[in-house]
Design an enzyme around this catalytic site. Sequence first.
Site, short mmCIF file in Angstrom:
data_model
loop_
_atom_site.label_atom_id
_atom_site.label_comp_id
_atom_site.label_asym_id
_atom_site.label_seq_id
_atom_site.Cartn_x
_atom_site.Cartn_y
_atom_site.Cartn_z
N TYR A 206 -6.68 -9.30 11.11
CA TYR A 206 -5.43 -8.89 11.78
C TYR A 206 -5.43 -9.44 13.20
CZ TYR A 206 -4.36 -5.64 7.99
OH TYR A 206 -4.04 -5.10 6.77
N GLN B 281 2.27 -6.09 5.42
CA GLN B 281 2.48 -5.72 4.03
C GLN B 281 3.91 -6.07 3.63
OE1 GLN B 281 1.16 -1.73 3.11
NE2 GLN B 281 -0.80 -2.00 4.14
N GLU C 46 -6.08 -9.31 3.31
CA GLU C 46 -5.21 -8.63 4.27
C GLU C 46 -5.19 -9.49 5.53
OE1 GLU C 46 -5.81 -4.45 5.14
OE2 GLU C 46 -6.38 -4.06 3.06
N GLU D 203 -12.50 -2.34 2.34
CA GLU D 203 -13.05 -2.03 3.67
C GLU D 203 -14.09 -0.91 3.57
OE1 GLU D 203 -10.08 -1.63 6.79
OE2 GLU D 203 -9.47 -3.70 6.52
N GLU E 15 0.84 -1.20 0.00
CA GLU E 15 0.00 0.00 0.00
C GLU E 15 0.87 1.25 0.00
OE1 GLU E 15 -2.79 -0.02 3.25
OE2 GLU E 15 -3.79 1.81 2.55
O1 AHR Z 1 -2.90 -2.68 6.17
C1 AHR Z 1 -3.22 -1.48 6.82
C2 AHR Z 1 -4.70 -1.14 6.72
O2 AHR Z 1 -5.44 -2.11 7.39
C3 AHR Z 1 -5.29 -1.14 5.34
O3 AHR Z 1 -5.07 0.06 4.69
C4 AHR Z 1 -6.74 -1.34 5.60
O4 AHR Z 1 -7.40 -1.98 4.56
C5 AHR Z 1 -6.76 -2.15 6.90
O5 AHR Z 1 -7.60 -1.61 7.84
#
Ligand code: AHR
Length: 523
Positions: A270, A376, A327, A204, A56
Site C-alpha cells: 500500500y 478494493q 493487495e 496477512e 472484502e
Molecule cells: O484492504 C484493507 C486491508 O488491508 C485488508 O483487509 C488487509 O489484508 C490489509 O491490511
Amino acid sequence: MSGKNLTTAMLILCLSQSVCVVAGITSKENESSKLVIYVNQGKDRIAPEIYGHFAEHLGRCVYEGFWVGEDSDIPNVRGIRKDVVEALKKIQVPVLRWPGGCFADEYHWKEGIGPRDRRGRMINTHWGRVIDDNSFGTHEFLDLCEMLGCEAYIAGNVGSGTVEEMQDWVEYMTSDSDSDMATLRRKNGREKPWRVRYFGVGNENWGCGGNMSAEYYADLYRRFQTYVRNYSGNRIVKVACGPGGTDLRWTEAVMEKAARHMNAITLHYYVRGSGNWTNKGSATEFDEKEWFALMKNTLGVDDIIARNIGIMDRFDRRKRIDLFVDEWGTWWDVEPGTNPGFLYQQNTLRDALSAGIFLNVFNKYCHRVKMANIAQTNNVLQAMILTRGKEMIVTPTYHVFEMFKVHQGATMLPSDLVCHQYQFQNQQIPALVTSASKDAAGMVHISICNLNPNKDSRLECLLEDYSPKNVTGRILTAEKMTDHNTFENPNVVRPVSFGSAKVDGNLMTATIPAKSVVVLAIK
Ligand code: AHR
C-alpha cells in the site's frame, strides 16, 4: 532520416549515455525522452490476472457495492447490482479475490450458505464492528464471478478457522461427487460444482490474520494446504501468505520452510504520500509535495518485487512459484464524515497516475508476477467504483484499468528508456514510466505515465524491427492534480482521444502532457 538510420543514431546516442534510467542517465531538458522497444523480442505473457481485483466484507464494498438483495429497488440480478457488474465487465475483470483481507481470517463460510433468513450474524471486528448478516456468501460470490466472467480467488481462514472447515469449503464448492458437502451444495441450489482456480491459505497472518511468526505460519501453511484438495477436475493454485511491504524476512522464512507446498506467494503493498498510518493525508486536498511523495513511494514497488523474486529464486531454482501482489493501492484518510472503519476514500488523478505506475511495473515483472489485485473494487480504498444509494460513478483509477486492458494476455516487449527526470525540491525521480506489449493481432500497445505535474515530455520511441503504418491513442489527464469525479460531476476525469502521436518509419514521436496517462496503439 530513414527509420533504420534513426535506429542507429538513437542507439548510438543512447549507448553513449549508457542507455538506461537504471544507470542514472537521463535525457537533458532540451532533448526528447527516448524509448527503444524490441518488438520481436518479447517472450513473456502478461497474465490477465495482473489486472485483478479484490472485494472484502469491509464498509460498502460488498454490501451496497455489489450486494443489494433481490428485493432492492436498485436494479439487480439475483441481488447483485446490475450497474456495477456492467461497469466492471468493461474493464475485463480477470479474477476477483474474496472475502478478505483481514475479514478472511474470521470468516466461517458455513454461516453464509442456505436460506438467508437462517444465516449466522457475526460482528465484523476489523471493520467498524458492524453486524454482517452473511446474506452475501459463497453462492452469491461465485454467482458474481460467473456474471463477471472472471476467475474466483478465495481467501481461506487460517487465523481462527480449522483445517476441517477449509477442507469442507473446497469440497463444497468443487466436488461433483455425492459426498455430504457436495450434496449440501445441491440442496442449497447449485447442482454443478463451480470452478475455483485460486485458494489463499490465510491473509496477512503476520498481523490481522493471527499475529504469527513466519516460522509458525509456515508450519501451519504446510498443514492447512494439505487438505486443499483437487476434486472433479478442478485444479487449485495454492497461495501462501507473503509479506506486507518490505518485510523480506517473512518471505525468506516462509519460502525456506514451505516452498515445496505452494504455487504462489503473496505481497501486499500500500502507498500514501508523506503521511504516516495515523495521518495518511487527504485523498483530495494535497499539494505537489504530497503528489511527489506518492509517485516516489509507488516507484518503490519495483525494488520490493525485485527483492522478493531474488529471495524466491534462492528456494525455488526452477522458478515454479509465482508472486501474487494480491493487495495494492493508495490508502488515504477516510472521506470526512464517513465511518473510519469503512475506509471510504475519493480517488483523484493522482491515484490514476499511481495505478499506471503499478501496472507498468507489474507488466515489467510479468515473468514472475502472475496476479495483482487492487484494493478494493467498490467504495473502499482505491476503488474502481463509488456508489451512493442508486447512483454509481467510476473513478480515474477505473479508467486506467480500462485503458490498460489491452495488455491483458499480450506479450510483454522488452524496452529501454532514457527519460527526463521529475525534480521536486532536492529530489528527483524519472518523469516517465512505460511498458509495452504486442497482442495476438500484432498490435503494439505502449502505456506511458508522465509523473511530472508541470512539464510535458517529448518522447521519441524507436520500434525495433517494426514498421507501423498508424498510431492512435487515448489520454487520461485533468486540469488540476486534485481533480476527481463526483456524483454531481462524474466525468471530470475521463479518457479522451490523443492525437499528438505520429509514426515515421519505425520512429514514433509524441508529446506526453504533464500529469497524464497515455495508451498508444500502433499497427
Ligand atoms: O484492504 C484493507 C486491508 O488491508 C485488508 O483487509 C488487509 O489484508 C490489509 O491490511
